[in-house]
Write an enzyme that holds these catalytic residues in place. Structure first.
Site, short mmCIF file in Angstrom:
data_model
loop_
_atom_site.label_atom_id
_atom_site.label_comp_id
_atom_site.label_asym_id
_atom_site.label_seq_id
_atom_site.Cartn_x
_atom_site.Cartn_y
_atom_site.Cartn_z
N TYR A 11 -1.29 3.74 -48.44
CA TYR A 11 -0.76 2.42 -48.07
C TYR A 11 0.35 1.95 -49.01
O TYR A 11 1.51 1.78 -48.59
CB TYR A 11 -1.94 1.43 -48.04
CG TYR A 11 -1.55 -0.03 -47.86
CD1 TYR A 11 -0.59 -0.41 -46.93
CD2 TYR A 11 -2.19 -1.02 -48.61
CE1 TYR A 11 -0.27 -1.75 -46.76
CE2 TYR A 11 -1.87 -2.35 -48.44
CZ TYR A 11 -0.90 -2.71 -47.52
OH TYR A 11 -0.58 -4.03 -47.36
N ILE A 12 0.04 1.79 -50.28
CA ILE A 12 1.06 1.26 -51.20
C ILE A 12 2.10 2.34 -51.49
O ILE A 12 3.31 2.08 -51.52
CB ILE A 12 0.41 0.72 -52.49
CG1 ILE A 12 -0.64 -0.34 -52.13
CG2 ILE A 12 1.47 0.10 -53.41
CD1 ILE A 12 -1.47 -0.85 -53.30
N ALA A 74 -2.71 7.74 -56.15
CA ALA A 74 -3.75 8.49 -55.43
C ALA A 74 -5.13 8.24 -56.01
O ALA A 74 -5.61 9.02 -56.82
CB ALA A 74 -3.42 9.98 -55.49
N ALA A 75 -5.75 7.17 -55.59
CA ALA A 75 -7.09 6.86 -56.12
C ALA A 75 -8.00 6.41 -54.98
O ALA A 75 -7.52 5.94 -53.95
CB ALA A 75 -7.00 5.77 -57.17
N TYR A 141 -15.36 1.23 -59.85
CA TYR A 141 -13.93 1.32 -59.48
C TYR A 141 -13.06 0.72 -60.58
O TYR A 141 -12.13 1.36 -61.09
CB TYR A 141 -13.69 0.61 -58.14
CG TYR A 141 -12.22 0.39 -57.85
CD1 TYR A 141 -11.37 1.49 -57.66
CD2 TYR A 141 -11.67 -0.89 -57.79
CE1 TYR A 141 -10.02 1.30 -57.42
CE2 TYR A 141 -10.33 -1.08 -57.56
CZ TYR A 141 -9.51 0.02 -57.37
OH TYR A 141 -8.15 -0.18 -57.15
#
Ligand code: UDP
Length: 330
Positions: A11-12, A74-75, A141
């Site tokens: 997305y980002i 990428a997480a 997270y």
């Protein structure tokens, strides 16, 4: 500059890729497409289907591409899932990030831009959130992102890495032309869920908690447009010319918006009713989070173009109206 964008199909990341091209840079994409979408990438952009934990593949990539800087989007990003499956988060968000950094350092790539989160702060004692406030995440997270932040400080100090860490508040909206946007599976974010409920694609939107100590009883968040976030990533490049520098910025508009205000904005922009179910609080949700971004404004000249919720929702609506099923590749 030639820039490796890890998670560039997400997305980002995908919004940032477009901004990089618009600013005259050359992005190269690394994404294993576990969550990303090939269709979100502009035609002709170089793409590597590689996982971050694959050290040999990373070594080959750095040996052939000769990039100047790495951006890392990428997480895994689901708070609830991180509570249920913490190792999944530590292995990807922490361990694989260290594999990436190790490969970078061995190939002499010493500029790094990292996506962090306001979740590193936990439940803040005071608001708005300023960079130097204590960080005490309340879920795995947030902890995984803080672990990497700390590693980056050590790498800057010990090995001359230049890095910028951006702590996002609530990334929202879509490209202004509606060509790319948010498509998560599963979707857990408020704006796409509210729009989906308005479109009749979901039976209802659950409002998680109406008894918070906030003006209307629902949680307050700082929704910041995804293109505004992307612009900050590019504005920081000049600062990374100095070896061993580590910069930390909170990125938000500074304006708190409640869940009910988001629903009202969605109804106004779409002209549709959002069917709502008032539900108990969601575990791990702080009552209010909003940023003080004065540091990014002063040091990077960064100023969000989208300062209020309605124009942000307008861009999201343009995307979801055109692509009610997202990229349609799942
Ligand atoms: N929220 C909600 N219903 C939903 C999803 C989210 O009421 O179906 C609320 C959530 O409790 C939070 C806000 O909307 O207060 C933003 O949640 P989101 O998951 O979009 O982002 P987060 O703040 O968790 O990163």
């Amino acid at each position: 500059m030639k820039i490796l964008v890890c998670g560039g199909a997400g997305y980002i990341g995908s919004h940032c890729v477009r901004q990089l091209i618009a600013a005259g840079h050359e992005p190269v994409i690394l994404d294993n497409l576990a969550y990303g979408h090939r269709a979100s990438l502009p035609a002709g952009v170089r793409f590597h289907d590689v996982g971050l934990a694959d050290a040999a593949a990373l070594d080959r990539l750095f040996a052939t591409e000769r990039v100047d800087l790495v951006m890392h989007f990428a997480a895994f990003c689901y708070v609830g899932e991180s509570v249920q499956s913490p190792l999944k988060y530590y292995l990807n968000n922490v361990s694989a990030t260290y594999t990436l950094l190790d490969s970078m350092m061995r190939h002499g790539v010493k500029k790094f831009v990292f996506s962090s989160t306001c979740a590193t702060f936990g439940i803040p004692a005071t608001l708005p959130l300023v960079e130097g406030m204590p960080q005490a995440p309340i879920n795995p997270y947030g902890q995984t992102k803080l672990d990497v932040e700390n590693a980056l400080k050590a790498l800057a100090h010990g090995q001359g890495l230049s890095c910028a860490v951006f702590r996002y508040f609530n990334a929202a909206g879509a490209a202004e032309d509606g060509s790319i946007g948010e498509d998560h599976e599963p979707e857990t974010h408020l704006i796409p869920l509210a729009i989906g409920a308005a479109q009749g694609l979901r039976p209802e939107l659950q409002v998680f908690g109406t008894d918070y100590p906030t003006p209307d009883g629902t949680c307050l968040r700082d929704y910041v447009h995804v293109d505004d976030l992307s612009r900050a990533h590019i504005a920081v490049f000049d600062k990374l010319a100095q070896p061993g520098a580590a910069y930390f910025y909170n990125l938000g508009t500074g304006r708190p918006t409640s869940v009910l205000e988001v629903i009202k904005a969605v109804e106004k922009i779409t002209g549709l009713k959002v069917p709502v179910k008032y539900s108990p609080r969601r575990e791990g949700d702080p009552p209010a989070l909003y940023a003080n971004s004065a540091k990014a404004q002063a040091e990077l000249g960064w100023q969000p173009k989208f300062m209020t919720i309605e124009p942000i929702v307008e861009t999201a609506w343009r995307w979801h109206k055109q692509k009610p099923k997202g990229y349609g590749d799942r």
